[in-house]
Design a protein around this motif. Structure first.
Motif, PDB file in Angstrom:
ATOM      1  N   ILE A  17       0.839  -1.207   0.000  1.00  0.00           N
ATOM      2  CA  ILE A  17       0.000   0.000   0.000  1.00  0.00           C
ATOM      3  C   ILE A  17       0.871   1.254   0.000  1.00  0.00           C
ATOM      4  CG2 ILE A  17      -1.677   1.329   1.343  1.00  0.00           C
ATOM      5  CD1 ILE A  17      -2.860  -1.360   2.238  1.00  0.00           C
ATOM      6  N   GLY A  18       1.924   1.255   0.798  1.00  0.00           N
ATOM      7  CA  GLY A  18       2.821   2.402   0.843  1.00  0.00           C
ATOM      8  C   GLY A  18       3.502   2.657  -0.488  1.00  0.00           C
ATOM      9  N   CYS A  19       3.928   1.592  -1.146  1.00  0.00           N
ATOM     10  CA  CYS A  19       4.564   1.744  -2.460  1.00  0.00           C
ATOM     11  C   CYS A  19       3.557   2.278  -3.471  1.00  0.00           C
ATOM     12  CB  CYS A  19       5.129   0.400  -2.911  1.00  0.00           C
ATOM     13  SG  CYS A  19       6.172   0.491  -4.358  1.00  0.00           S
ATOM     14  N   PHE A  20       2.326   1.783  -3.406  1.00  0.00           N
ATOM     15  CA  PHE A  20       1.267   2.262  -4.295  1.00  0.00           C
ATOM     16  C   PHE A  20       1.023   3.757  -4.095  1.00  0.00           C
ATOM     17  CE2 PHE A  20      -3.183   2.840  -5.535  1.00  0.00           C
ATOM     18  CZ  PHE A  20      -3.160   2.286  -6.807  1.00  0.00           C
ATOM     19  N   VAL A  21       0.910   4.179  -2.834  1.00  0.00           N
ATOM     20  CA  VAL A  21       0.662   5.591  -2.520  1.00  0.00           C
ATOM     21  C   VAL A  21       1.846   6.459  -2.953  1.00  0.00           C
ATOM     22  CG1 VAL A  21       0.383   7.223  -0.603  1.00  0.00           C
ATOM     23  CG2 VAL A  21      -0.966   5.129  -0.654  1.00  0.00           C
ATOM     24  N   LEU A  22       3.063   6.010  -2.661  1.00  0.00           N
ATOM     25  CA  LEU A  22       4.246   6.790  -3.042  1.00  0.00           C
ATOM     26  C   LEU A  22       4.413   6.856  -4.556  1.00  0.00           C
ATOM     27  CD1 LEU A  22       6.851   5.754  -0.332  1.00  0.00           C
ATOM     28  CD2 LEU A  22       5.595   7.904  -0.527  1.00  0.00           C
ATOM     29  N   CYS A  23       4.048   5.792  -5.274  1.00  0.00           N
ATOM     30  CA  CYS A  23       4.098   5.832  -6.738  1.00  0.00           C
ATOM     31  C   CYS A  23       3.125   6.865  -7.293  1.00  0.00           C
ATOM     32  CB  CYS A  23       3.793   4.460  -7.327  1.00  0.00           C
ATOM     33  SG  CYS A  23       5.118   3.261  -7.203  1.00  0.00           S
ATOM     34  N   ILE A  24       1.938   6.916  -6.709  1.00  0.00           N
ATOM     35  CA  ILE A  24       0.956   7.901  -7.163  1.00  0.00           C
ATOM     36  C   ILE A  24       1.435   9.315  -6.853  1.00  0.00           C
ATOM     37  CG2 ILE A  24      -1.373   8.785  -6.738  1.00  0.00           C
ATOM     38  CD1 ILE A  24      -2.290   5.874  -6.540  1.00  0.00           C
ATOM     39  N   LEU A  25       1.962   9.541  -5.649  1.00  0.00           N
ATOM     40  CA  LEU A  25       2.481  10.866  -5.297  1.00  0.00           C
ATOM     41  C   LEU A  25       3.640  11.273  -6.207  1.00  0.00           C
ATOM     42  CD1 LEU A  25       2.423  10.816  -1.392  1.00  0.00           C
ATOM     43  CD2 LEU A  25       0.957  12.129  -2.930  1.00  0.00           C
ATOM     44  N   SER A  26       4.522  10.340  -6.487  1.00  0.00           N
ATOM     45  CA  SER A  26       5.650  10.644  -7.359  1.00  0.00           C
ATOM     46  C   SER A  26       5.185  10.923  -8.789  1.00  0.00           C
ATOM     47  CB  SER A  26       6.643   9.483  -7.333  1.00  0.00           C
ATOM     48  OG  SER A  26       7.800   9.811  -8.060  1.00  0.00           O
ATOM     49  N   THR A  27       4.187  10.197  -9.240  1.00  0.00           N
ATOM     50  CA  THR A  27       3.637  10.452 -10.576  1.00  0.00           C
ATOM     51  C   THR A  27       2.996  11.835 -10.635  1.00  0.00           C
ATOM     52  OG1 THR A  27       3.252   8.089 -10.870  1.00  0.00           O
ATOM     53  CG2 THR A  27       2.076   9.574 -12.345  1.00  0.00           C
ATOM     54  N   LEU A  28       2.266  12.209  -9.589  1.00  0.00           N
ATOM     55  CA  LEU A  28       1.665  13.549  -9.551  1.00  0.00           C
ATOM     56  C   LEU A  28       2.731  14.638  -9.527  1.00  0.00           C
ATOM     57  CD1 LEU A  28      -1.311  12.986  -7.090  1.00  0.00           C
ATOM     58  CD2 LEU A  28      -1.404  13.292  -9.580  1.00  0.00           C
ATOM     59  N   ALA A  29       3.836  14.397  -8.814  1.00  0.00           N
ATOM     60  CA  ALA A  29       4.938  15.363  -8.804  1.00  0.00           C
ATOM     61  C   ALA A  29       5.557  15.479 -10.200  1.00  0.00           C
ATOM     62  CB  ALA A  29       5.997  14.950  -7.792  1.00  0.00           C
ATOM     63  N   CYS A  30       5.680  14.364 -10.891  1.00  0.00           N
ATOM     64  CA  CYS A  30       6.212  14.407 -12.261  1.00  0.00           C
ATOM     65  C   CYS A  30       5.280  15.169 -13.191  1.00  0.00           C
ATOM     66  CB  CYS A  30       6.431  12.991 -12.791  1.00  0.00           C
ATOM     67  SG  CYS A  30       7.826  12.147 -12.055  1.00  0.00           S
ATOM     68  N   VAL A  31       3.982  14.954 -13.044  1.00  0.00           N
ATOM     69  CA  VAL A  31       3.010  15.675 -13.875  1.00  0.00           C
ATOM     70  C   VAL A  31       3.097  17.176 -13.591  1.00  0.00           C
ATOM     71  CG1 VAL A  31       0.533  16.029 -14.268  1.00  0.00           C
ATOM     72  CG2 VAL A  31       1.472  13.723 -14.209  1.00  0.00           C
ATOM     73  N   GLY A  32       3.238  17.536 -12.321  1.00  0.00           N
ATOM     74  CA  GLY A  32       3.400  18.952 -11.976  1.00  0.00           C
ATOM     75  C   GLY A  32       4.673  19.540 -12.578  1.00  0.00           C
ATOM     76  N   TYR A  33       5.746  18.769 -12.551  1.00  0.00           N
ATOM     77  CA  TYR A  33       7.008  19.244 -13.127  1.00  0.00           C
ATOM     78  C   TYR A  33       6.904  19.345 -14.648  1.00  0.00           C
ATOM     79  CZ  TYR A  33      12.031  20.071 -12.601  1.00  0.00           C
ATOM     80  OH  TYR A  33      13.272  20.637 -12.577  1.00  0.00           O
ATOM     81  N   ILE A  34       6.159  18.435 -15.271  1.00  0.00           N
ATOM     82  CA  ILE A  34       5.929  18.508 -16.723  1.00  0.00           C
ATOM     83  C   ILE A  34       5.141  19.766 -17.057  1.00  0.00           C
ATOM     84  CG2 ILE A  34       4.668  17.436 -18.633  1.00  0.00           C
ATOM     85  CD1 ILE A  34       5.430  14.710 -17.369  1.00  0.00           C
ATOM     86  N   ILE A  35       4.117  20.061 -16.267  1.00  0.00           N
ATOM     87  CA  ILE A  35       3.306  21.261 -16.509  1.00  0.00           C
ATOM     88  C   ILE A  35       4.154  22.521 -16.335  1.00  0.00           C
ATOM     89  CG2 ILE A  35       1.387  22.629 -15.603  1.00  0.00           C
ATOM     90  CD1 ILE A  35      -0.016  19.919 -15.021  1.00  0.00           C
ATOM     91  N   ALA A  36       4.957  22.551 -15.269  1.00  0.00           N
ATOM     92  CA  ALA A  36       5.808  23.728 -15.039  1.00  0.00           C
ATOM     93  C   ALA A  36       6.843  23.892 -16.141  1.00  0.00           C
ATOM     94  CB  ALA A  36       6.509  23.613 -13.684  1.00  0.00           C
TER      95      ALA A  36
END
Length: 160
Positions: A17-36
């Protein structure tokens, strides 16, 4: 020296569960960095060629890291240790490249020069870079721990 083996994520979640949550958070951070990074491309204003190259590099490594995070998510949901190993190797390289691009941006971008003269802004940038590095290391430790746990459990059940 390898990464330490964790038994739980964040002290209270299972590794899956922790890996799943951290993967989602990291993906969202990547999407934010792509947008920026995409926002800073020359569509809406004229910039130096080097700044455009830095923005394109940030977008590229963020997209590659997001794909690697998706592979890690697939490995967690499908219980495939090979996917986790692949994501671990590639994501560690991509995270390193993202941090190098961020540091180069902070040091050499003329657009940030007026902001980087104040000590408060410099301290904020340093704290954000350290926070991102700590999150990235913890993320990689959780993926590595889950990979090793899956490898150990699968190797014990298979006859030799």
């Amino acid at each position: 020296m390898g990464l330490p083996m964790l038994r739980r994520c964040c002290g209270c979640l299972s590794l899956e569960i922790g890996c799943f949550v951290l993967c989602i958070l990291s993906t969202l951070a990547c999407v934010g960095y792509i947008i920026a990074g995409s926002w800073n491309l020359p569509r809406h204003r004229q910039r130096e060629l080097e700044d455009n190259l830095i923005s394109m590099t940030a977008v590229m490594f963020s997209a590659l890291s997001a794909v690697s995070n998706a592979v890690a998510l697939a490995g967690v949901t499908a219980r495939r240790p090979g996917c986790l190993q692949l994501a671990l190797v590639f994501n560690s390289v991509f995270i390193l490249c993202i941090f190098l691009v961020a540091i180069v941006t902070c040091l050499f971008s003329p657009e940030l020069a007026p902001y980087m003269k104040e000590p408060g802004n410099i301290a904020l940038v340093v704290l954000l870079l350290i926070g991102g590095a700590v999150f990235s290391m913890y993320y990689l430790m959780v993926i590595n721990s889950l990979y090793r746990k899956m490898k150990m459990s699968y190797s014990e059940t298979l006859p030799m």
